[in-house]
Design an enzyme around this catalytic site. Structure first.
Site, PDB file in Angstrom:
ATOM      1  N   GLU A  39       0.826  -1.209   0.000  1.00  0.00           N
ATOM      2  CA  GLU A  39       0.000   0.000   0.000  1.00  0.00           C
ATOM      3  C   GLU A  39       0.864   1.265   0.000  1.00  0.00           C
ATOM      4  O   GLU A  39       0.538   2.240  -0.656  1.00  0.00           O
ATOM      5  CB  GLU A  39      -0.969   0.009   1.187  1.00  0.00           C
ATOM      6  CG  GLU A  39      -2.131  -0.966   1.045  1.00  0.00           C
ATOM      7  CD  GLU A  39      -3.016  -0.675  -0.170  1.00  0.00           C
ATOM      8  OE1 GLU A  39      -3.078   0.476  -0.609  1.00  0.00           O
ATOM      9  OE2 GLU A  39      -3.626  -1.628  -0.689  1.00  0.00           O
ATOM     10  N   TYR A 122      -6.342   6.883   3.796  1.00  0.00           N
ATOM     11  CA  TYR A 122      -6.586   5.816   2.831  1.00  0.00           C
ATOM     12  C   TYR A 122      -5.805   4.545   3.190  1.00  0.00           C
ATOM     13  O   TYR A 122      -6.360   3.443   3.240  1.00  0.00           O
ATOM     14  CB  TYR A 122      -6.213   6.270   1.402  1.00  0.00           C
ATOM     15  CG  TYR A 122      -6.182   5.092   0.474  1.00  0.00           C
ATOM     16  CD1 TYR A 122      -7.371   4.548   0.002  1.00  0.00           C
ATOM     17  CD2 TYR A 122      -4.985   4.463   0.142  1.00  0.00           C
ATOM     18  CE1 TYR A 122      -7.367   3.419  -0.800  1.00  0.00           C
ATOM     19  CE2 TYR A 122      -4.969   3.339  -0.653  1.00  0.00           C
ATOM     20  CZ  TYR A 122      -6.161   2.820  -1.123  1.00  0.00           C
ATOM     21  OH  TYR A 122      -6.151   1.696  -1.888  1.00  0.00           O
ATOM     22  N   ASP A 140      -9.452   5.921  -2.624  1.00  0.00           N
ATOM     23  CA  ASP A 140      -8.348   6.534  -3.376  1.00  0.00           C
ATOM     24  C   ASP A 140      -8.902   7.058  -4.701  1.00  0.00           C
ATOM     25  O   ASP A 140     -10.120   7.098  -4.908  1.00  0.00           O
ATOM     26  CB  ASP A 140      -7.203   5.538  -3.584  1.00  0.00           C
ATOM     27  CG  ASP A 140      -7.595   4.408  -4.526  1.00  0.00           C
ATOM     28  OD1 ASP A 140      -8.786   4.299  -4.875  1.00  0.00           O
ATOM     29  OD2 ASP A 140      -6.706   3.647  -4.930  1.00  0.00           O
TER      30      ASP A 140
END
Ligand code: SF4
Length: 337
Positions: A39, A122, A140
């Protein structure tokens, strides 16, 4: 999106999901370290660009403890080319906190994750949902696009963010939030793409307001953009005996902590023009001119805390992209000189 649309999306994901190196195989428990690492790498970076870096990082540092024990310079060099270098510094800071304060285990809720360096709203939601199965809403750019199309959101971005978030929240199921988050990511990156959404293959077409209107690519609506400011700078290629002077940039600021060419004159010259390189950062566009010279730099060189790096091995220095482009100019200059 009604509940049966969410179910349709999850069914599609179960069959058609992308096989990605950081995703757990069917039935296996996700590894929070791999979820977190992917991520962070995927922030502002494409899946294709991230894959080789993810493989290299996880082979070299297979656990968060191994990464926490790595030297700063090694990690920065391994990150070179991926861009947005503050991420690499935060990555290391985060790994060290998880190793020293959390016993090597990532916290499993959004609020605690957000306290860690480099983990924003996020990323915290994505990790909580994907690694720990928590109901969390990860929004996102991909998800923004899908949600704004499904609901034909008429407010332009960025003002529409809170509305889109509320809509994404309402769509998120209580069970399977991790799969749902990943299904939305796959839909956004593979089918509901920016310019040419492939609505014919879309599992939620029947519920999509933008598709019903006939021109889904116009969403999300955007407020007109201010032009990106332009900046200029100079870098210096100082060469002696087949080696070039490199410096470590200050820890804070643009490309902080990275090895680079000096950006203030390390010697009196004379300097020759080595051409210019254009590079676009998030908030500005930079034109960097290269000045080249041969010599040892004289006495003043000591204050640079620099190192002389063999020009033949410049590709191995781990220079960030801007300076790698400038170094190619320096090599061209020496070959032409
Ligand atoms: Fe996107 Fe088209 Fe699917 Fe709507 S129908 S979500 S616009 S791909």
């Amino acid at each position: 999106m009604p509940a049966n649309a969410s179910r349709a999306l999850l069914c599609w994901y179960a069959v058609d999901k992308r096989r990605l190196p950081w995703r757990a195989e069917d039935g296996a428990a996700p590894d929070p370290y791999r979820v977190w690492l992917s991520e962070v790498m995927l922030q502002q970076t494409t899946v294709a660009a991230v894959k080789p870096y993810f493989e290299a990082f996880t082979s070299r540092w297979p656990t968060v403890a191994a990464l926490a024990a790595a030297e700063d310079g090694e990690v920065m060099a391994a990150w070179a080319g991926l861009g947005y270098y503050a991420r690499a510094r935060n990555l290391l800071a985060c790994a060290r906190i998880v190793a020293s304060e959390h016993g090597g285990r990532f916290p499993d809720d959004e609020a605690a994750l957000r306290k860690l360096p480099g983990i924003g709203a996020y990323t915290a939601a994505a990790i909580a949902a994907i690694a720990f199965g928590k109901r969390a809403v990860a929004v996102d750019g991909n998800v923004e696009r899908v949600v704004s199309r499904l609901h034909a959101v008429k407010t332009p971005l960025p003002a529409a963010r809170s509305e889109i978030r509320a809509l994404a929240d309402a769509m998120t199921p209580d069970e399977g939030a991790g799969d749902f988050a990943q299904a939305m990511m796959d839909l956004g990156s593979g089918i509901c793409t920016t310019r040419k959404p492939d609505c014919g293959r879309c599992p939620v077409r029947a519920w999509c307001a933008a598709f019903a209107e006939g021109d889904p690519a116009r969403y999300p609506l955007k407020a007109p953009k201010a032009a990106r400011p332009k900046k200029e700078g100079t870098a210096y290629w100082l060469e002696r005996d087949g080696e070039v002077l490199l410096v470590r940039r200050p820890a804070k600021g643009l490309l902080g902590g990275m090895l680079a060419l000096p950006t203030d004159a390390p010697a009196d010259g004379p300097w020759r023009d080595g051409g210019a390189v254009d590079h676009v950062f998030t908030h500005f566009a930079l034109t960097m001119r290269l000045k080249c010279a041969r010599g040892d730099g004289g006495e003043g060189i000591d204050r640079y805390d620099g190192l002389w790096w063999p020009v033949e091995r410049i590709d191995e220095a781990g220079l960030p992209t801007l300076f790698a482009k400038l170094a190619r100019r320096g090599v061209a200059w020496r070959e032409a000189a």
